[in-house]
Design an enzyme around this catalytic site. Sequence first.
Site, PDB file in Angstrom:
ATOM      1  N   LYS A  37       0.787  -1.229   0.000  1.00 43.18           N
ATOM      2  CA  LYS A  37       0.000   0.000   0.000  1.00 43.18           C
ATOM      3  C   LYS A  37       0.815   1.271   0.000  1.00 43.18           C
ATOM      4  CE  LYS A  37      -1.629   0.121   4.743  1.00 43.18           C
ATOM      5  NZ  LYS A  37      -2.777   0.018   5.592  1.00 43.18           N
ATOM      6  N   GLY A  50      16.443  -4.948  16.689  1.00 45.11           N
ATOM      7  CA  GLY A  50      17.203  -5.912  17.499  1.00 45.11           C
ATOM      8  C   GLY A  50      17.771  -7.041  16.690  1.00 45.11           C
ATOM      9  N   GLU A 119      18.798 -10.873  24.203  1.00 45.96           N
ATOM     10  CA  GLU A 119      17.644 -10.019  24.505  1.00 45.96           C
ATOM     11  C   GLU A 119      16.837 -10.635  25.634  1.00 45.96           C
ATOM     12  OE1 GLU A 119      15.505  -9.286  20.876  1.00 45.96           O
ATOM     13  OE2 GLU A 119      16.918  -7.741  20.259  1.00 45.96           O
ATOM     14  N   HIS A 239       5.710  -2.402  23.619  1.00 45.93           N
ATOM     15  CA  HIS A 239       7.164  -2.294  23.770  1.00 45.93           C
ATOM     16  C   HIS A 239       7.423  -1.335  24.920  1.00 45.93           C
ATOM     17  CE1 HIS A 239      11.383  -1.631  23.044  1.00 45.93           C
ATOM     18  NE2 HIS A 239      11.363  -2.652  22.201  1.00 45.93           N
ATOM     19  N   ARG A 285       9.247  -8.447  27.984  1.00 47.59           N
ATOM     20  CA  ARG A 285       8.873  -7.062  27.714  1.00 47.59           C
ATOM     21  C   ARG A 285       7.538  -6.655  28.332  1.00 47.59           C
ATOM     22  NH1 ARG A 285       8.642  -6.787  21.345  1.00 47.59           N
ATOM     23  NH2 ARG A 285      10.859  -6.893  21.784  1.00 47.59           N
ATOM     24  N   HIS A 346       3.226  -2.415  20.124  1.00 43.59           N
ATOM     25  CA  HIS A 346       4.363  -2.840  19.318  1.00 43.59           C
ATOM     26  C   HIS A 346       4.073  -4.048  18.441  1.00 43.59           C
ATOM     27  CE1 HIS A 346       8.492  -3.230  18.235  1.00 43.59           C
ATOM     28  NE2 HIS A 346       8.663  -4.378  18.862  1.00 43.59           N
ATOM     29  N   GLU A 370       3.121 -11.230  10.699  1.00 45.03           N
ATOM     30  CA  GLU A 370       2.430 -10.714  11.882  1.00 45.03           C
ATOM     31  C   GLU A 370       0.909 -10.778  11.766  1.00 45.03           C
ATOM     32  OE1 GLU A 370       4.256  -7.160  13.383  1.00 45.03           O
ATOM     33  OE2 GLU A 370       2.593  -6.761  14.750  1.00 45.03           O
ATOM     34  N   ARG A 381       4.996 -12.649  22.843  1.00 45.24           N
ATOM     35  CA  ARG A 381       6.071 -12.987  21.910  1.00 45.24           C
ATOM     36  C   ARG A 381       7.431 -12.867  22.575  1.00 45.24           C
ATOM     37  NH1 ARG A 381       8.987  -9.267  17.716  1.00 45.24           N
ATOM     38  NH2 ARG A 381       8.538  -7.806  19.377  1.00 45.24           N
ATOM     39  N   SER A 386       9.658 -12.864  15.848  1.00 48.29           N
ATOM     40  CA  SER A 386       8.657 -12.590  14.815  1.00 48.29           C
ATOM     41  C   SER A 386       9.244 -12.583  13.413  1.00 48.29           C
ATOM     42  CB  SER A 386       7.937 -11.280  15.085  1.00 48.29           C
ATOM     43  OG  SER A 386       8.815 -10.332  15.603  1.00 48.29           O
TER      44      SER A 386
HETATM   45  C1  LIG Z   1      10.138  -0.646  15.403  1.00 47.54           C
HETATM   46  C2  LIG Z   1      10.023  -2.138  15.319  1.00 47.54           C
HETATM   47  C3  LIG Z   1      11.088  -2.939  15.707  1.00 47.54           C
HETATM   48  C4  LIG Z   1      10.983  -4.330  15.643  1.00 47.54           C
HETATM   49  N1  LIG Z   1      12.068  -5.095  15.962  1.00 47.54           N
HETATM   50  C5  LIG Z   1      12.006  -6.439  15.777  1.00 47.54           C
HETATM   51  C6  LIG Z   1      13.161  -7.252  15.963  1.00 47.54           C
HETATM   52  O1  LIG Z   1      14.244  -6.773  16.277  1.00 47.54           O
HETATM   53  N2  LIG Z   1      13.031  -8.594  15.765  1.00 47.54           N
HETATM   54  C7  LIG Z   1      11.859  -9.188  15.391  1.00 47.54           C
HETATM   55  O2  LIG Z   1      11.800 -10.417  15.226  1.00 47.54           O
HETATM   56  N3  LIG Z   1      10.750  -8.423  15.193  1.00 47.54           N
HETATM   57  C8  LIG Z   1      10.807  -7.080  15.359  1.00 47.54           C
HETATM   58  N4  LIG Z   1       9.696  -6.315  15.131  1.00 47.54           N
HETATM   59  C9  LIG Z   1       8.476  -6.970  14.641  1.00 47.54           C
HETATM   60  C10 LIG Z   1       8.679  -7.343  13.181  1.00 47.54           C
HETATM   61  O3  LIG Z   1       9.316  -6.294  12.511  1.00 47.54           O
HETATM   62  C11 LIG Z   1       7.364  -7.629  12.502  1.00 47.54           C
HETATM   63  O4  LIG Z   1       6.599  -8.519  13.243  1.00 47.54           O
HETATM   64  C12 LIG Z   1       7.605  -8.242  11.121  1.00 47.54           C
HETATM   65  O5  LIG Z   1       8.500  -7.441  10.403  1.00 47.54           O
HETATM   66  C13 LIG Z   1       6.313  -8.393  10.379  1.00 47.54           C
HETATM   67  O6  LIG Z   1       6.612  -8.718   9.052  1.00 47.54           O
HETATM   68  P1  LIG Z   1       5.425  -8.899   8.037  1.00 47.54           P
HETATM   69  O7  LIG Z   1       6.038  -9.211   6.729  1.00 47.54           O
HETATM   70  O8  LIG Z   1       4.437  -9.820   8.598  1.00 47.54           O
HETATM   71  O9  LIG Z   1       4.693  -7.468   8.017  1.00 47.54           O
HETATM   72  P2  LIG Z   1       5.260  -6.029   7.662  1.00 47.54           P
HETATM   73  O10 LIG Z   1       6.716  -6.007   7.614  1.00 47.54           O
HETATM   74  O11 LIG Z   1       4.595  -5.053   8.534  1.00 47.54           O
HETATM   75  O12 LIG Z   1       4.731  -5.806   6.185  1.00 47.54           O
HETATM   76  C14 LIG Z   1       3.366  -5.603   5.926  1.00 47.54           C
HETATM   77  C15 LIG Z   1       3.216  -5.127   4.514  1.00 47.54           C
HETATM   78  O13 LIG Z   1       1.859  -5.140   4.137  1.00 47.54           O
HETATM   79  C16 LIG Z   1       1.520  -3.919   3.501  1.00 47.54           C
HETATM   80  N5  LIG Z   1       0.085  -3.736   3.653  1.00 47.54           N
HETATM   81  C17 LIG Z   1      -0.623  -3.618   4.798  1.00 47.54           C
HETATM   82  N6  LIG Z   1      -1.941  -3.526   4.506  1.00 47.54           N
HETATM   83  C18 LIG Z   1      -2.059  -3.583   3.161  1.00 47.54           C
HETATM   84  C19 LIG Z   1      -3.143  -3.528   2.262  1.00 47.54           C
HETATM   85  N7  LIG Z   1      -4.415  -3.378   2.648  1.00 47.54           N
HETATM   86  N8  LIG Z   1      -2.892  -3.614   0.936  1.00 47.54           N
HETATM   87  C20 LIG Z   1      -1.616  -3.731   0.481  1.00 47.54           C
HETATM   88  N9  LIG Z   1      -0.546  -3.795   1.291  1.00 47.54           N
HETATM   89  C21 LIG Z   1      -0.767  -3.721   2.611  1.00 47.54           C
HETATM   90  C22 LIG Z   1       2.391  -2.911   4.177  1.00 47.54           C
HETATM   91  O14 LIG Z   1       2.495  -1.740   3.429  1.00 47.54           O
HETATM   92  C23 LIG Z   1       3.689  -3.700   4.280  1.00 47.54           C
HETATM   93  O15 LIG Z   1       4.347  -3.692   3.053  1.00 47.54           O
HETATM   94  C24 LIG Z   1       9.783  -4.921  15.196  1.00 47.54           C
HETATM   95  C25 LIG Z   1       8.715  -4.119  14.821  1.00 47.54           C
HETATM   96  C26 LIG Z   1       8.826  -2.740  14.867  1.00 47.54           C
HETATM   97  C27 LIG Z   1       7.674  -1.900  14.432  1.00 47.54           C
END
Ligand SMILES: Cc1cc2nc3c(=O)[nH]c(=O)nc-3n(C[C@H](O)[C@H](O)[C@H](O)COP(=O)(O)OP(=O)(O)OC[C@H]3O[C@@H](n4cnc5c(N)ncnc54)[C@H](O)[C@@H]3O)c2cc1C
Length: 540
Positions: A37, A50, A119, A239, A285, A346, A370, A381, A386
Amino acid sequence: MGYLMTASDYLIIGSGIAGLSLALKISDNYAVTIVTKDRLPESNSAYAQGGIASVWSPDDSFTSHIQDTLVAGAGLCHPDVVETMVREGPDRIRELIALGTNFSRRSEGEETEYDLGLEGGHSYRRILHAADATGQEIIRALIAAVQQRPNVTILEKHVGIDLLVTGHAARRECWGAYVLDQETNTVKTLAARVTVLCTGGAGMVYLYTSNPDVATGDGIAMAYRAGVPIANMEFFQFHPTCLFHPQAKSFLISEALRGEGAILKRPDGQPFMSQYDPRAELAPRDVVARAIDTEMKQNGFSHVLLDIRRREADYLRRRFPAISQRCLEFGIDLTTDPIPVVPAAHYLCGGVVVDLHGATSIPRLYAAGEVAMTGLHGANRLASNSLLEAVVFAQRVFLHAQALLKGDTSGCPTFPTWNPSHAVRSNERVVVTHTWEEIRRLMWDYVGVLRTDRRLASARRGIALIQKEIRDYYWKFLVTTDLLELRNLATVAELIIRCASQRKESRGSHATADYPDTDDTEWRRDTVVGATVRDCPIRR
Ligand SMILES: Cc1cc2nc3c(=O)[nH]c(=O)nc-3n(C[C@H](O)[C@H](O)[C@H](O)COP(=O)(O)OP(=O)(O)OC[C@H]3O[C@@H](n4cnc5c(N)ncnc54)[C@H](O)[C@@H]3O)c2cc1C
């Protein structure tokens, strides 16, 4: 609005670590469409600091990683899922390395080895990281690889609206999604033989969050509207340490700082964590977040302090370059100043219920990352699990979907084009902005770190009214990204409140002042909403 219908073999909604790593596995014989999106890199994944947990050192063991995950999950992890993820983890990490991900190394005499971080909740050093910007490095490597793939079409600035589902009851199937192209303002019908929700989390449902703006729980709301069971939404992990500064939007101070010796203090410099848990700063956490929340609410503090000045300045700048730099931009030098921090929403442990292959209750519809509730995290978690879950389940979705498509000669059915009926362009954008803020404030105040029955009941009434308003608005005006996100946020809020209201106990990341104890006789089970448990692929 104009209309378009296109078909591919796979439609992947979302371009975080789950979506991109899945796309890379699919062979060139299959057409893959990724819709995302915002711009390609914008995701929770890109902000992960991390690292990614996996058994890597010879001193460590699968048993230990499994045990640490089960302990964090507070009795609700599905043990088969935990074992699968931990055992398959190292292979997935090797794939990330083979793709060109540069994890940090440290020198050991002539040799260099991966630098494994520690961690909270982990018994061993097992966090592979790229300094303190791990997600950015992984996403860089994944994007570079995906852009080389001729069979992958990437549609940026495209928002998934609703799933295309045929049939009734057990005969339902998912065949893609309606998608809004934000640049041309057209709704496209993107048909696909396999659809995978990789839409990430929903931190934006709370006023304070570490998540970027795209994290509005769209995939969960889409699956819920299609009738897929949703589970464990009460387990929203807060967080403990986001930077507290009026200009700093959602900047996370990694838990790795506490792993490396940072101490939490009251504004007058008094440490307090050992009064809450014998593990002090290394407690999980949720324990730390609740301790900070209690300190702030009881004493009226606007924030607390995270102090890592005891470590050498050069080491801190080397180990935490991004955090050091970002803090400096706000006038905080972490080598000489304690960092002001507050808790923030978080990570969502719950989500779309899937089985061990990432399959939902609707054939041809999967979820990974996620957005999904695999059973891995249980009530809480374990840090850095994750990213690993996302890559392990991307692989498992791939294997299952590949088997499904082998020999599958079905063509996608035809779907009606999106019908805006009498909807017109809105001249009332303020309603959307206002309602958006109303939901986030309500969720923060009533459904935050510590809950009560009374506050949950108020929240439920409040959300029901807001949802009614959104429904009226939704059918009157042409869809925009803001409106779609608002509708989804309200749904996610409703699901969190419903799950939290059901669970009459405190466990993991769900804490309620009315039921402070954990009740294993009644509540050692998932909270499933949105469909009968009979339809739910995970039953325990
Ligand atoms: C600041 C921060 C630090 C973190 N640190 C860690 C860490 O150190 N270690 C760890 O294991 N986890 C960490 N996490 C958690 C981890 O980053 C996430 O759980 C993980 O990256 C999720 O990956 P994902 O591919 O499921 O989703 P995301 O990476 O969130 O990707 C979701 C995607 O879907 C898209 N999207 C959403 N809705 C729509 C829609 N309706 N139509 C089209 N596209 C859409 C978004 O634009 C994005 O591209 C952290 C999270 C944050 C926010």
